[in-house]
Write a protein that holds these residues in place. Structure first.
Motif, PDB file in Angstrom:
ATOM      1  N   ARG A   1       0.823  -1.209   0.000  1.00  0.00           N
ATOM      2  CA  ARG A   1       0.000   0.000   0.000  1.00  0.00           C
ATOM      3  C   ARG A   1       0.859   1.262   0.000  1.00  0.00           C
ATOM      4  O   ARG A   1       0.617   2.192  -0.763  1.00  0.00           O
ATOM      5  CB  ARG A   1      -0.951  -0.005   1.192  1.00  0.00           C
ATOM      6  CG  ARG A   1      -2.113   0.938   0.956  1.00  0.00           C
ATOM      7  CD  ARG A   1      -3.085   0.930   2.077  1.00  0.00           C
ATOM      8  NE  ARG A   1      -3.879  -0.293   2.112  1.00  0.00           N
ATOM      9  CZ  ARG A   1      -4.760  -0.548   3.075  1.00  0.00           C
ATOM     10  NH1 ARG A   1      -4.914   0.301   4.069  1.00  0.00           N
ATOM     11  NH2 ARG A   1      -5.452  -1.650   3.061  1.00  0.00           N
TER      12      ARG A   1
ATOM     13  N   LEU B   1      -7.340  -2.246  -0.830  1.00  0.00           N
ATOM     14  CA  LEU B   1      -8.637  -1.925  -0.236  1.00  0.00           C
ATOM     15  C   LEU B   1      -8.801  -2.432   1.189  1.00  0.00           C
ATOM     16  O   LEU B   1      -9.706  -2.017   1.887  1.00  0.00           O
ATOM     17  CB  LEU B   1      -9.749  -2.524  -1.113  1.00  0.00           C
ATOM     18  CG  LEU B   1      -9.833  -1.912  -2.509  1.00  0.00           C
ATOM     19  CD1 LEU B   1     -10.802  -2.675  -3.374  1.00  0.00           C
ATOM     20  CD2 LEU B   1     -10.247  -0.446  -2.416  1.00  0.00           C
ATOM     21  N   GLN B   2      -7.939  -3.362   1.599  1.00  0.00           N
ATOM     22  CA  GLN B   2      -8.110  -3.946   2.917  1.00  0.00           C
ATOM     23  C   GLN B   2      -8.187  -2.887   4.007  1.00  0.00           C
ATOM     24  O   GLN B   2      -7.371  -1.978   4.055  1.00  0.00           O
ATOM     25  CB  GLN B   2      -6.962  -4.893   3.225  1.00  0.00           C
ATOM     26  CG  GLN B   2      -7.388  -6.334   3.103  1.00  0.00           C
ATOM     27  CD  GLN B   2      -6.213  -7.239   2.871  1.00  0.00           C
ATOM     28  OE1 GLN B   2      -5.094  -6.855   3.172  1.00  0.00           O
ATOM     29  NE2 GLN B   2      -6.455  -8.395   2.333  1.00  0.00           N
ATOM     30  N   GLY B   3      -9.205  -3.013   4.862  1.00  0.00           N
ATOM     31  CA  GLY B   3      -9.355  -2.056   5.943  1.00  0.00           C
ATOM     32  C   GLY B   3     -10.151  -0.844   5.507  1.00  0.00           C
ATOM     33  O   GLY B   3     -10.645  -0.085   6.328  1.00  0.00           O
ATOM     34  N   LEU B   4     -10.275  -0.642   4.205  1.00  0.00           N
ATOM     35  CA  LEU B   4     -11.021   0.515   3.708  1.00  0.00           C
ATOM     36  C   LEU B   4     -12.415   0.076   3.255  1.00  0.00           C
ATOM     37  O   LEU B   4     -13.376   0.821   3.376  1.00  0.00           O
ATOM     38  CB  LEU B   4     -10.289   1.170   2.535  1.00  0.00           C
ATOM     39  CG  LEU B   4      -8.847   1.584   2.804  1.00  0.00           C
ATOM     40  CD1 LEU B   4      -8.174   2.059   1.538  1.00  0.00           C
ATOM     41  CD2 LEU B   4      -8.811   2.675   3.863  1.00  0.00           C
TER      42      LEU B   4
END
Lengths: 449, 415
Positions: A108, B141-144
């Motif tokens: 990320r 996208l994880q956590g979002l």
């Protein structure tokens, strides 16, 4: 002399000849090694003197004359320190900067950093095409002709060429910067006075030198210009580009000394060119009181009545070369960095079919960059200022990543920064960050106010 | 199917629903089982981390882990070099896809759930590595977004995965390589040119790791395909004995080219380790300028007397240890060992059993002295459509052969 003696002499001679030939061969190999490694540092540092940079240097010379020259030495040190760390990481780990960031900081972080790099570099590409447009307008060529031609040339250069040929062309581009040296020579400056100003202004308190040194004007504009000088010398993209180029050249820890010399040579030559640009505008524009120029092409135009058509043309030619040079490296480096970090195939030596995203990004950056400039009434000056601001906003993050990575013992082994080097490196980085924050603040403030 | 990144950070509860900790890492123990997640590392803030054994897990869902034991039965964490850490060693790292023959970067890992027969526990097995957009989107996208939403989005993206069987890990540390049971057998089965391409994309330490585990012959074949700078870099870091073993397997001209690129000290050390006849040949080749016929030639070639019959020659060749590449053309020599001509193997194949070699000679006889400029050599190959060109010494005796592959690689390099 007997026949026996002659034969012995002959044998001795030929032996000596052998020794000489061996020595020559060794020297040649040494030289070949240096030349083989030479390139990345020289190219990276010189590309820094792009359209935006040349404008800043001209402005600095026009507004404050020789009084800004002392900043060249600290600028050179900052440039060298920030580049050397990336070159070292490339040589030791054999991996690019975005590779390392991905491996150590995760997906990320890398994704958003690379997104920022993409946007910022796109701004820079726009600024370079703006430089091409204004330089060619000096020679009476409309931007609707010059920019598309430049875009096609730049695109073909990489798509048609092998990595080695691209590098050779870039090296030739470095030579074109000599235009500024001749331009400065034509302006007939006072060289002794210019040379003295390279030493920090404290020399004013040295007896006999007092009359020769211009006092430092203690005003906000002066400090702003100093900040601008340092800010335009160090750009975020160059760290990625240099490290990737070192990796691509297969420089290992053993050849690292040569690469360090290359980086050093790059920093010195780049700053020498800056010296000539400042001296040129200082002796002409500053001396005659023309202190307000809008962009680099403006400076070139203003040179004409003062130093003659040749000086002006050379100045414009230098600008054209610098813009073209940066316009070909920036999209390439951006495409590289993004594909590398996100795991897409990349590289000039790959076919278009093998690395579609790489070539797609490269093409898109050039096309969009050129198209942006061709929009009628595009604010060329504003674009170039904003791209410098964007550089300044991104730079602190990049420098932090570089410093964190270069000090990782599991990556760098014995080649982490030494304590003193770290003090210098963190100090330099903090100074650069402080200077760019100041610059960003004032540019935004000026833009709105 | 679960994904490694869905389990990283999962909240863990004991059978009574009490919170125990967060999953920080998954370990595979290759010595025990090649793809089962053997241990889960639980982080507990400022308390000491715990390890959960695979049979202590009752249920797994994205973001949560349920244990079938009380937290007192968990073991305290101690680092183990023999465990493969999914997060640290695999996620975001480069691996070799041996089926697609390239280097790829891991975005995520797919895990399959296997329930034990009595239903008391669930274990995870690593099935494939995600290197495509699905894994990328998931991690972004994880956590979002909610796990359900992420799953819907990723269904729309193309999958790009590699089966775990085809994954080759690269571990620079030799001790750890042994403990993790990493072998490069899959790599050794690839074509040397493909393997060389892969190695060019890796970091120096990883390249070194691969060369070190290949057998000498494969290593030599791969080395011959690498670019010169890389060859030199790799050999400089090997110990001279291993380097000599590899170089011994290379053709003398390739070996000489390689030695010429090394530092004088290393090249001396390697030469000392080579068997004396081999070293002598290489030393002789080193005398010639790289851009001359002598620098291009190979000292291994097949020569027979011009009076020999086809049958004699074939019988003789069968018992010799000759490389297939060298067998393209056979040189003929006279009584005084001077070169009299050459015979292509194709002509030999078509000849009658009793025919003399002299009758099969290719016309005209082309040969060059070792000082000949390489440009001239290329010209001769082009003009006479040669496959092999003889290099003759001052007395007219053959001292080496330039084969068409030397010419092709020179042409390619000079581009």
């Amino acid at each position: 002399m007997t026949r026996f003696h002659i034969r012995e002499r002959l044998a001795a001679w030929s032996e000596r000849g052998d020794a000489l030939r061996h020595a020559l061969r060794r020297v040649r190999r040494r030289l070949a090694l240096f030349l083989a490694v030479l390139g990345p540092g020289l190219i990276t540092s010189n590309v820094n003197n792009d359209a935006g940079g040349i404008f800043t240097y001209s402005l600095a010379g026009a507004q404050y004359g020789a009084a800004v020259l002392w900043a060249l030495v600290p600028m050179g040190i900052a440039l060298y320190v920030s580049e050397e760390m990336c070159a070292r990481m490339g040589a030791v780990t054999g991996k690019g900067l975005s590779d390392l960031i991905r491996e150590e900081f995760g997906f990320r972080v890398t994704f958003f950093l690379l997104l920022a790099v993409l946007l910022v570099n796109f701004g820079n590409v726009l600024a370079e095409f703006a430089g091409v447009a204004s330089a060619m307008e000096l020679f009476g060529v409309s931007k609707y002709v010059s920019v598309p031609v430049a875009a096609v040339l730049v695109w073909l250069l990489v798509v048609q060429g092998s990595a080695r040929r691209v590098e050779r062309i870039f090296m030739a581009g470095c030579l074109m910067y000599l235009a500024y040296v001749f331009s400065a020579l034509l302006a007939k400056p006072d060289w002794l006075r210019a040379a003295i100003h390279i030493i920090p202004p404290v020399t004013r308190w040295v007896p006999h030198m007092r009359e020769m040194v211009t006092p430092v004007p203690l005003e906000s504009g002066y400090f702003l210009i100093l900040a601008g000088l340092i800010g335009s010398t160090i750009a975020p993209w160059q760290h990625f580009y240099l490290q990737a180029a070192v990796v691509e050249k297969r420089v290992g820890p053993r050849q690292y000394n040569e690469t360090r010399n290359d980086v050093m040579a790059g920093s010195i030559t780049a700053l020498t060119i800056v010296f000539f640009i400042i001296v040129c505008t200082a002796t002409t524009l500053h001396a005659t009181g023309q202190r307000h120029i809008r962009d680099a092409a403006d400076a070139a135009a203003a040179l004409k009545p003062l130093a003659g058509g040749w000086a002006s043309a050379l100045f414009g030619l230098g600008l054209l070369n610098a813009s073209l040079f940066a316009a070909s490296i920036l999209p390439l480096s951006t495409a590289y960095v993004i594909c590398e970090g996100l795991g897409f195939e990349s590289g000039v030596d790959r076919k278009m079919r093998e690395a579609p995203i790489f070539y797609g990004l490269y093409t898109a950056l050039i096309v969009a960059g050129a198209a942006g400039i061709l929009v009628p009434g595009a604010p060329l000056v504003r674009i170039s200022v904003l791209s410098q601001v964007a550089n300044g906003l991104l730079l602190p993050f990049i420098l932090t990543f570089v410093l964190l990575l270069v000090n990782r013992r599991d990556l760098m082994g014995e080649r982490t920064n030494s304590r003193t080097y770290n003090v210098v490196a963190w100090g330099t980085s903090l100074a650069i960050v402080a200077v760019t924050v100041l610059l960003v603040y004032t540019s935004l403030f000026a833009a709105h106010g | 199917m679960l994904h490694a990144t869905e389990i990283m950070g999962a909240k863990t509860y004991d059978p009574h629903g009490n919170f125990v900790g967060w999953v920080r890492e998954l370990f595979i123990e290759p010595a025990e089982q090649p793809n089962r997640v053997a241990w889960y590392l639980l982080e507990r803030g400022r308390y000491r981390p715990w390890l959960v054994r695979y049979n202590q897990v009752a249920a797994i869902a994205p973001g949560t882990l349920k244990l079938n034991v009380d937290e007192r039965q968990l073991a305290p964490y101690a680092a183990n070099e023999g465990w493969l850490a999914v997060g640290k060693d695999l996620l975001d790292q480069q691996i070799i896809d041996t089926s697609g023959r390239k280097v790829v970067r891991v975005n995520d890992l797919d895990l399959a759930e296997y329930a034990m027969v009595d239903g008391s526990a669930v274990e995870l097995r690593l099935t494939q590595v995600d290197v495509g957009l699905r894994g990328a989107a998931r991690r972004l996208l994880q956590g979002l977004a909610s796990p359900g939403a992420i799953r819907t989005i990723q269904q729309k993206l193309p999958a790009r995965t590699i089966l775990w069987e085809f994954v080759n890990l690269i571990e620079p540390d030799p001790m750890r390589r042994v403990r993790l049971r990493i072998t490069h057998q899959k790599l050794a089965r690839m074509h040397p040119a493909d393997l060389a391409d892969i190695m060019e994309e890796l970091s120096p330490a990883e390249r070194q790791a691969i060369i070190a585990t290949l057998d000498d012959l494969t290593a030599a074949e791969v080395m011959a395909e690498l670019d010169e700078r890389l060859q030199a870099q790799i050999v400089e870091k090997l110990d001279p004995e291993k380097a000599a073993d590899i170089i011994e397997e290379m053709a003398p001209d390739e070996a000489a080219d390689l030695l010429a690129d090394l530092s004088p000290e290393t090249s001396q050390e390697v030469l000392e380790e080579l068997p004396s006849d081999e070293a002598e040949e290489v030393r002789e080749l080193l005398q010639f300028d790289e851009n001359s016929a002598g620098g291009m030639m190979n000292t291994e070639f097949v020569y027979v007397g011009e009076d020999a019959s086809r049958e004699e020659v074939l019988r003789w060749i069968r018992v010799q240890d000759v490389r297939a590449e060298q067998l393209d053309t056979i040189f003929l020599i006279r009584q005084d060992a001077t070169l009299s001509g050459s015979v292509s193997v194709a002509r030999l194949l078509l000849a009658e059993p009793g025919q003399r070699m002299a009758e099969l000679k290719s016309e005209p006889m082309v040969s060059v002295p070792p000082e000949t400029d390489d440009a001239e050599v290329l010209e001769l190959f082009d003009k006479y459509n040669l496959r092999t060109l003889a290099v003759v010494g001052p007395e007219g005796r053959p001292i080496g052969a330039i084969t068409v592959d030397d010419v092709v690689s020179r042409l390619h390099k000079g581009r």
